[in-house]
Scaffold this active site. Structure first.
Site, short mmCIF file in Angstrom:
data_model
loop_
_atom_site.label_atom_id
_atom_site.label_comp_id
_atom_site.label_asym_id
_atom_site.label_seq_id
_atom_site.Cartn_x
_atom_site.Cartn_y
_atom_site.Cartn_z
N ASP A 92 44.84 44.98 39.24
CA ASP A 92 43.79 44.83 38.51
C ASP A 92 43.86 44.37 37.20
OD1 ASP A 92 41.02 44.74 38.15
OD2 ASP A 92 40.97 46.48 37.05
N SER A 97 35.39 43.76 35.65
CA SER A 97 35.52 43.46 37.31
C SER A 97 34.07 43.83 38.03
CB SER A 97 36.73 44.44 37.75
OG SER A 97 38.07 44.22 37.32
N GLN A 112 39.29 38.84 43.55
CA GLN A 112 38.34 39.77 42.96
C GLN A 112 37.40 38.89 42.13
OE1 GLN A 112 38.83 41.78 38.62
NE2 GLN A 112 39.68 43.19 40.14
#
Length: 285
Positions: free
Chosen positions: A202, A226, A276
């Protein structure tokens, strides 16, 4: 590193109703919000705690629902959705103050034989030793975020062609690569390495969106967060050895951008794939 290990060492509350309940700490972050990779990794650890040892995670899909508060612990509830002959499925919900901040489903599989192929790692990537570390890039910058990125994170990140902390050098293209590894050795537990891999996945995945538009992290008014995160674990690798994260963004529209990534070992073995979508907004006018 001690903070990473502590965050991934969840406490089993012993509750056994319809769900398994675990708790974990929140790591400090300069902006006051829990790092998304932390809660992803913790949710995965919680699910792993309910799975037979011979099964390993092969995919996870999560939605970030609310910002997490670094001053509060996180409760994880695991629903044992399915246990089949070869596969098992778990749903993990992460809560703070009684409200969900992340909802994730993960699937686990027995070790099995089958077809085997992979894409090749790019051949034109410089070695990590030839690139500056984040600590070197941000040395001497008197700002709490820069100080934390330089000295507070448990991973060494090295960008190709260069980081976008203050400026986007070179062409504005929606792709990049990042070498990463933990700052010191991890225990040999394979599930710990898989959780740490989810944690690190991430860090920079939204940066290709920003790089393609010439946006540095220091751009005034930039807001990035995110929205969801999907990850497929193909082959095992140690996260305390150098891994290459090749990233690209195929699309951005409506204040959202999509990024995709592939993670390779230094020897070119494809370890994982990531996708993502994130919110990326800049002031207009």
């Amino acid at each position: 590193m001690s903070g990473l290990l502590a965050a991934l060492d969840l406490t089993d509350t012993g509750a056994r109703t319809s769900e398994d309940i675990f708790t974990g700490p929140s790591q400090w972050m300069p902006q006051g919000r829990v790092f998304g990779g932390q809660v992803l990794a913790q949710s995965l650890v919680a699910a792993m705690r309910t799975i037979d040892e011979q099964r390993f995670v092969h995919s996870m899909h999560g939605y970030f629902l609310r910002p997490g508060d670094i001053d509060a612990p996180i409760t994880f509830s695991v629903d044992r959705i399915h246990d089949g002959r070869s596969f098992a499925t778990r749903r993990t919900q992460a809560y703070q103050g009684g409200l969900p901040i992340l909802s994730m489903i993960a699937s686990f599989q027995d070790v099995d034989n089958g077809l085997d192929h992979q894409v090749a790692m790019p051949s034109d990537i410089p070695a990590p030793e030839s690139l500056p570390s984040t600590t070197e890039v941000l040395a001497g910058i008197d700002h709490p975020v820069a100080t934390f990125w330089a000295t507070g994170r448990p991973f060494d990140l090295r960008h190709v062609p260069s980081p976008i902390y203050f400026a986007v050098e070179g062409p504005h293209v929606p792709h990049q690569a990042v070498w990463f590894k933990t700052l010191s050795k991890l225990p040999d537990d394979p599930n710990l390495h898989r959780a740490a891999l989810a944690y690190a996945s991430d860090y920079s995945i939204l940066e290709p969106i920003m790089r393609g538009h010439g946006l540095a992290w220091s751009t005034p008014g930039l807001k990035a967060a995110s929205l969801d995160h999907a990850m497929w674990f193909h082959r095992f690798a140690r996260v305390d050895d150098w891994l290459l994260y090749v990233q690209e963004s195929p699309n951005a529209i409506g204040g959202r951008g999509l990024s995709q990534g592939r993670i390779f070992t230094r020897e070119g073995v494809l370890v994982a794939s990531v996708a993502q979508e994130g919110m990326v907004r800049v002031p207009q006018g």
